[in-house]
Design a protein around this motif. Structure first.
Motif, PDB file in Angstrom:
ATOM      1  N   ALA A  61       0.830  -1.201   0.000  1.00  0.00           N
ATOM      2  CA  ALA A  61       0.000   0.000   0.000  1.00  0.00           C
ATOM      3  C   ALA A  61       0.866   1.254   0.000  1.00  0.00           C
ATOM      4  CB  ALA A  61      -0.925  -0.017   1.220  1.00  0.00           C
ATOM      5  N   ILE A  62       1.892   1.262   0.861  1.00  0.00           N
ATOM      6  CA  ILE A  62       2.751   2.451   0.953  1.00  0.00           C
ATOM      7  C   ILE A  62       3.465   2.700  -0.372  1.00  0.00           C
ATOM      8  CG2 ILE A  62       4.879   3.347   1.971  1.00  0.00           C
ATOM      9  CD1 ILE A  62       4.048   2.100   4.613  1.00  0.00           C
ATOM     10  N   PHE A  63       4.135   1.658  -0.876  1.00  0.00           N
ATOM     11  CA  PHE A  63       4.938   1.852  -2.091  1.00  0.00           C
ATOM     12  C   PHE A  63       4.061   2.229  -3.275  1.00  0.00           C
ATOM     13  CE2 PHE A  63       8.274  -1.235  -0.262  1.00  0.00           C
ATOM     14  CZ  PHE A  63       8.910  -0.189   0.378  1.00  0.00           C
ATOM     15  N   VAL A  64       2.963   1.485  -3.446  1.00  0.00           N
ATOM     16  CA  VAL A  64       2.141   1.686  -4.635  1.00  0.00           C
ATOM     17  C   VAL A  64       1.479   3.057  -4.631  1.00  0.00           C
ATOM     18  CG1 VAL A  64       0.062   0.924  -5.829  1.00  0.00           C
ATOM     19  CG2 VAL A  64       1.780  -0.741  -5.111  1.00  0.00           C
ATOM     20  N   TYR A  65       0.819   3.375  -3.507  1.00  0.00           N
ATOM     21  CA  TYR A  65       0.023   4.607  -3.527  1.00  0.00           C
ATOM     22  C   TYR A  65       0.844   5.841  -3.217  1.00  0.00           C
ATOM     23  CZ  TYR A  65      -3.807   1.362  -3.940  1.00  0.00           C
ATOM     24  OH  TYR A  65      -4.634   0.379  -4.399  1.00  0.00           O
ATOM     25  N   LEU A  66       1.946   5.670  -2.473  1.00  0.00           N
ATOM     26  CA  LEU A  66       2.770   6.835  -2.118  1.00  0.00           C
ATOM     27  C   LEU A  66       3.750   7.156  -3.242  1.00  0.00           C
ATOM     28  CD1 LEU A  66       2.470   8.271   0.609  1.00  0.00           C
ATOM     29  CD2 LEU A  66       4.591   7.180   1.343  1.00  0.00           C
ATOM     30  N   GLY A  68       4.133   5.144  -6.298  1.00  0.00           N
ATOM     31  CA  GLY A  68       3.831   4.587  -7.617  1.00  0.00           C
ATOM     32  C   GLY A  68       3.641   5.643  -8.691  1.00  0.00           C
ATOM     33  N   GLY A  69       2.843   6.654  -8.383  1.00  0.00           N
ATOM     34  CA  GLY A  69       2.560   7.695  -9.365  1.00  0.00           C
ATOM     35  C   GLY A  69       3.827   8.391  -9.815  1.00  0.00           C
ATOM     36  N   ALA A  70       4.690   8.719  -8.839  1.00  0.00           N
ATOM     37  CA  ALA A  70       5.911   9.453  -9.148  1.00  0.00           C
ATOM     38  C   ALA A  70       6.902   8.593  -9.920  1.00  0.00           C
ATOM     39  CB  ALA A  70       6.557   9.956  -7.856  1.00  0.00           C
ATOM     40  N   ILE A  71       7.011   7.325  -9.560  1.00  0.00           N
ATOM     41  CA  ILE A  71       8.033   6.472 -10.162  1.00  0.00           C
ATOM     42  C   ILE A  71       7.605   5.950 -11.519  1.00  0.00           C
ATOM     43  CG2 ILE A  71       9.288   4.286  -9.923  1.00  0.00           C
ATOM     44  CD1 ILE A  71       9.212   4.734  -6.881  1.00  0.00           C
ATOM     45  N   ALA A  72       6.367   5.439 -11.594  1.00  0.00           N
ATOM     46  CA  ALA A  72       5.961   4.749 -12.814  1.00  0.00           C
ATOM     47  C   ALA A  72       4.903   5.523 -13.594  1.00  0.00           C
ATOM     48  CB  ALA A  72       5.436   3.361 -12.483  1.00  0.00           C
ATOM     49  N   GLY A  73       4.427   6.625 -13.053  1.00  0.00           N
ATOM     50  CA  GLY A  73       3.417   7.405 -13.764  1.00  0.00           C
ATOM     51  C   GLY A  73       2.015   6.898 -13.494  1.00  0.00           C
ATOM     52  N   GLN A  80       2.251  -3.694 -10.854  1.00  0.00           N
ATOM     53  CA  GLN A  80       2.704  -4.830 -11.660  1.00  0.00           C
ATOM     54  C   GLN A  80       4.218  -5.043 -11.478  1.00  0.00           C
ATOM     55  OE1 GLN A  80      -0.479  -6.132 -12.446  1.00  0.00           O
ATOM     56  NE2 GLN A  80       0.543  -6.806 -14.301  1.00  0.00           N
ATOM     57  N   PHE A  81       4.956  -3.932 -11.457  1.00  0.00           N
ATOM     58  CA  PHE A  81       6.406  -3.973 -11.357  1.00  0.00           C
ATOM     59  C   PHE A  81       6.837  -4.418  -9.948  1.00  0.00           C
ATOM     60  CE2 PHE A  81      10.350  -1.673 -10.206  1.00  0.00           C
ATOM     61  CZ  PHE A  81      11.210  -2.171 -11.166  1.00  0.00           C
ATOM     62  N   LEU A  82       6.114  -3.908  -8.952  1.00  0.00           N
ATOM     63  CA  LEU A  82       6.541  -4.065  -7.563  1.00  0.00           C
ATOM     64  C   LEU A  82       6.161  -5.419  -6.959  1.00  0.00           C
ATOM     65  CD1 LEU A  82       7.683  -2.337  -5.052  1.00  0.00           C
ATOM     66  CD2 LEU A  82       5.278  -2.170  -4.400  1.00  0.00           C
ATOM     67  N   LEU A  83       4.968  -5.903  -7.247  1.00  0.00           N
ATOM     68  CA  LEU A  83       4.417  -7.012  -6.474  1.00  0.00           C
ATOM     69  C   LEU A  83       5.277  -8.278  -6.477  1.00  0.00           C
ATOM     70  CD1 LEU A  83       1.169  -7.705  -5.213  1.00  0.00           C
ATOM     71  CD2 LEU A  83       1.987  -9.616  -6.596  1.00  0.00           C
ATOM     72  N   PRO A  84       5.774  -8.736  -7.629  1.00  0.00           N
ATOM     73  CA  PRO A  84       6.619  -9.940  -7.585  1.00  0.00           C
ATOM     74  C   PRO A  84       7.836  -9.740  -6.685  1.00  0.00           C
ATOM     75  CG  PRO A  84       5.992  -9.426  -9.839  1.00  0.00           C
ATOM     76  CD  PRO A  84       5.586  -8.245  -9.004  1.00  0.00           C
ATOM     77  N   ALA A  85       8.387  -8.517  -6.700  1.00  0.00           N
ATOM     78  CA  ALA A  85       9.571  -8.237  -5.888  1.00  0.00           C
ATOM     79  C   ALA A  85       9.224  -8.180  -4.406  1.00  0.00           C
ATOM     80  CB  ALA A  85      10.208  -6.923  -6.332  1.00  0.00           C
ATOM     81  N   MET A 209      14.057  -3.762  -6.722  1.00  0.00           N
ATOM     82  CA  MET A 209      12.687  -3.988  -6.257  1.00  0.00           C
ATOM     83  C   MET A 209      11.818  -2.765  -6.543  1.00  0.00           C
ATOM     84  SD  MET A 209      11.294  -4.875  -2.427  1.00  0.00           S
ATOM     85  CE  MET A 209      11.806  -3.386  -1.598  1.00  0.00           C
ATOM     86  N   MET A 210      12.336  -1.565  -6.190  1.00  0.00           N
ATOM     87  CA  MET A 210      11.494  -0.372  -6.241  1.00  0.00           C
ATOM     88  C   MET A 210      11.675   0.425  -7.520  1.00  0.00           C
ATOM     89  SD  MET A 210      11.875   0.692  -2.269  1.00  0.00           S
ATOM     90  CE  MET A 210      10.814   2.130  -2.382  1.00  0.00           C
ATOM     91  N   VAL A 211      12.901   0.435  -8.038  1.00  0.00           N
ATOM     92  CA  VAL A 211      13.160   1.234  -9.254  1.00  0.00           C
ATOM     93  C   VAL A 211      14.058   0.429 -10.192  1.00  0.00           C
ATOM     94  CG1 VAL A 211      12.893   3.500  -8.201  1.00  0.00           C
ATOM     95  CG2 VAL A 211      15.109   2.346  -8.089  1.00  0.00           C
ATOM     96  N   PRO A 212      13.995   0.701 -11.510  1.00  0.00           N
ATOM     97  CA  PRO A 212      14.858  -0.011 -12.459  1.00  0.00           C
ATOM     98  C   PRO A 212      16.335   0.231 -12.163  1.00  0.00           C
ATOM     99  CG  PRO A 212      13.096   1.145 -13.611  1.00  0.00           C
ATOM    100  CD  PRO A 212      13.049   1.593 -12.193  1.00  0.00           C
ATOM    101  N   THR A 213      17.151  -0.770 -12.408  1.00  0.00           N
ATOM    102  CA  THR A 213      18.575  -0.711 -12.081  1.00  0.00           C
ATOM    103  C   THR A 213      19.272   0.480 -12.720  1.00  0.00           C
ATOM    104  OG1 THR A 213      18.477  -3.122 -12.135  1.00  0.00           O
ATOM    105  CG2 THR A 213      20.657  -2.139 -11.980  1.00  0.00           C
TER     106      THR A 213
END
Lengths: 276, 316
Positions: A61-66, A68-73, A80-85, A209-213
């Motif tokens: 919840a924190i990563f996606v909603y806090l 997510g918008g800024a990182i992935a738009g 989708q990017f975060l959950l498997p990690a 996990m959170m951002v592309p390498t």
């Protein structure tokens, strides 16, 4: 049991007819019995499962909603990017509990009993690690369930999803031996938790996990690329989303898992033998 | 006959602390060896070595003829251990604890359950068998711990301070269980800080202090080591106390003491003293309520032994 006998046992070993004979596959059977014990304990104290139930939901919840918008738009793309990690991260963090529990058991004297029984020295350790696999199963179920609820969808098929779950569990099993070793080396259960987290933080967060390498500074990229957790996260993503190609990361994850197991399981067992 | 368990010259050091400094112990089959000593004397260390939990730095130990260092698995098949702190799992029920141990001892499922149920019954825990151990009282926990050490019908049982912290009634329960074990042919190593306990249960006693055995023998022998017996007289009528005191002093050659109201005691040598006391009381027509010849208590034995030991240490 005969109560009338006055002969001593040692002079007449046949005086006790119903002592069971040793049976084959002892290590496997004993380890499974001890795994059952861990399982029973976990069921008795379900609050121990908070870290694999509430915690992943809060992280998602924190990563996606806090962020997510800024990182992935878009929060959905980021989910989708975060959950498997996150699934991998939850399992890695959860693996520290095994060392803490083992340390507690040793302090309480429960292990003295096990050590005085004719079972392999490694059986209680293997049992604990196996029993704690239930924590991984709960973690994966909760992460996937919650993810699905807020919009995560796999891009592959259920079979590949299952493969991803199994791979993550294998990785967690092998990584648990690091935690077991820590649990054998420190004096207090609290220290096992603290040290375990200290080891797991750079391993879990020092990944993509959170951002592309490629958004990371060079020195961090170097770490991320050799970090086994990165490969596990990449493999989980590949198997659940379909991109990139899964075979490379899966192979690397399995290799790393084998290395972790081969290095840390013997170290943990020998530390357990030395500890009294 | 071979010993049930034996320790020869056991040495164990923790850094600069010497926990065991050449300890010899021998347990004869079917008997109770009491290991008596204060806290920190090395009792638990000796038990842990005999139970294969700890490797000695020197000396050797065997159980049923098997070396605890070279043949630990064979030793573990023979022993049952009841630790100083009850080592059962608090989160499991009594039944689950015993079933787990049965399974680890290679009982098959149904047999293991039968053995567990049998032991719960034997230790009066049938009703509590389905409850987690953390809800048990101290006495119940101790009984379960004892039951847990008996699952595999061991030949040798180590009881490391089995009654520490129990109230007297619970202590008597444990004592009776120990006596039952011995009638079944089990050999017992009992460590205790309580002289009374060693006296009540042990066939032989090794007194241990500062990691060394400072005396060994049957309870009666140990009491003899300290010497003399004591005559105790309680006259029916307290008016007679001075007359009794004179008689006792005449026989013993030292003044009688009065440890409690109405009672006189005097140390005596030789077995004839009691007869003299009886005859002289009779000829003086003094009726008595209590007349006894008793050995010194183990407390007195222990204090004189450790006191002597300490004096030797200082002299050395």
């Amino acid at each position: 049991m005969s109560t009338s006998t006055t002969s001593t046992r040692l002079s007449d070993p046949h005086a006790i007819p119903d002592r069971p004979e040793p049976r084959p596959f002892a290590l496997v059977r004993h380890s499974l019995q001890l795994a059952r014990r861990s399982l029973l304990k976990t069921m008795r104290t379900p609050e121990q499962l908070l870290d694999v139930t509430l915690q992943p939901m809060i992280f998602i919840a924190i990563f996606v909603y806090l962020l997510g918008g800024a990182i992935a738009g878009s929060t959905h793309d980021y989910l989708q990017f975060l959950l498997p990690a996150i699934m991998v991260q939850t399992i890695m963090m959860s693996s520290t509990v095994t060392g803490t529990n083992l340390n507690t058991d040793i302090k309480k004297g429960v292990f003295d009993r096990f050590r005085s029984l004719p079972i392999a020295r490694s059986a209680p350790l293997i049992g604990s690690v196996l029993g704690d696999l239930i924590r991984f199963v709960v973690a994966i179920t909760v992460t996937l369930g919650f993810g699905y609820l807020i919009g995560f969808r796999i891009g592959t098929d259920p079979l590949q999803l299952l493969a991803a779950c199994l791979l993550v569990i294998v990785f967690g099993f092998c990584l648990s031996w690091v935690s077991v070793l820590i649990g054998m080396l420190v004096r207090e259960p609290g220290a096992a938790t603290g040290l375990g987290f200290l080891v797991m933080f750079p391993l879990t967060f020092g990944t993509n996990m959170m951002v592309p390498t490629d958004t990371l500074p060079g020195w961090l990229q170097a770490w991320v690329k050799i970090n086994p957790a990165t490969h596990a996260m990449e493999a989980a993503r590949a198997l659940m989303l379909g991109t990139p190609d899964a075979s490379g990361p899966v192979l690397k994850t399995l290799l790393w898992s084998a290395v972790l197991l081969v290095v840390f399981a013997p170290l943990a067992v020998s530390a357990y033998r030395r500890r009294t | 006959m071979t010993a049930a368990f034996q320790a020869e010259g056991l040495v164990k050091r923790y850094g600069k602390t010497v926990a065991l400094d050449g300890v010899d112990l021998i347990g004869r089959p079917g008997t109770v060896l009491g290991v008596l000593g204060p806290n920190g004397a090395g009792k638990t260390t000796a038990v842990r070595i005999l139970a294969t939990l700890l490797r000695p730095d020197g000396g050797r130990a065997t159980v049923g003829g098997f070396d605890v260092v070279k043949d630990p698995v064979k030793v573990r098949r023979l022993i049952g251990l009841t630790g100083q702190y009850a080592s059962v799992d608090e989160d499991l029920t009594g039944l689950q604890n015993l079933e787990l141990i049965a399974a680890l001892l290679d009982y098959r499922g149904a047999e293991g359950r039968r053995r567990a149920v049998e032991l719960l019954d034997q230790f009066d825990l049938t009703d509590a068998g389905g409850r987690p151990v953390k809800t048990y009282s101290g006495g119940m926990r101790r009984r379960l711990d004892l039951a847990a050490s008996l699952v595999g019908r061991p030949d040798v049982i180590y009881l490391d301070e089995p009654t520490t912290g129990l109230d007297p009634a619970k202590r008597d329960d444990v004592w009776n269980m120990v006596r039952n074990l011995v009638t079944e042919g089990v050999s017992v190593l009992l460590t205790t800080q309580y002289l009374e306990e060693a006296d009540a249960l042990a066939d032989e006693i090794s007194v241990i202090n500062h990691g060394r055995v400072i005396a060994h023998g049957t309870p009666a022998q140990l009491k003899h080591i300290v010497g003399g017996q004591t005559v105790v007289v309680r006259p029916l009528d307290p008016e007679h106390l001075p007359a009794v005191a004179d008689i006792l002093q005449g026989i013993a050659g030292v003044a009688a003491e009065s440890p409690s109201r109405g009672v006189l005691t005097v140390p005596v040598d030789g077995d004839a003293a009691l007869g003299h006391v009886v005859r002289q009381l009779e000829s003086a027509s003094i009726p008595v309520l209590e007349l006894a010849l008793r050995l010194p208590s183990l407390d007195e034995v222990f204090f004189s032994l450790t006191g002597r030991h300490e004096l030797e240490e200082q002299a050395a």
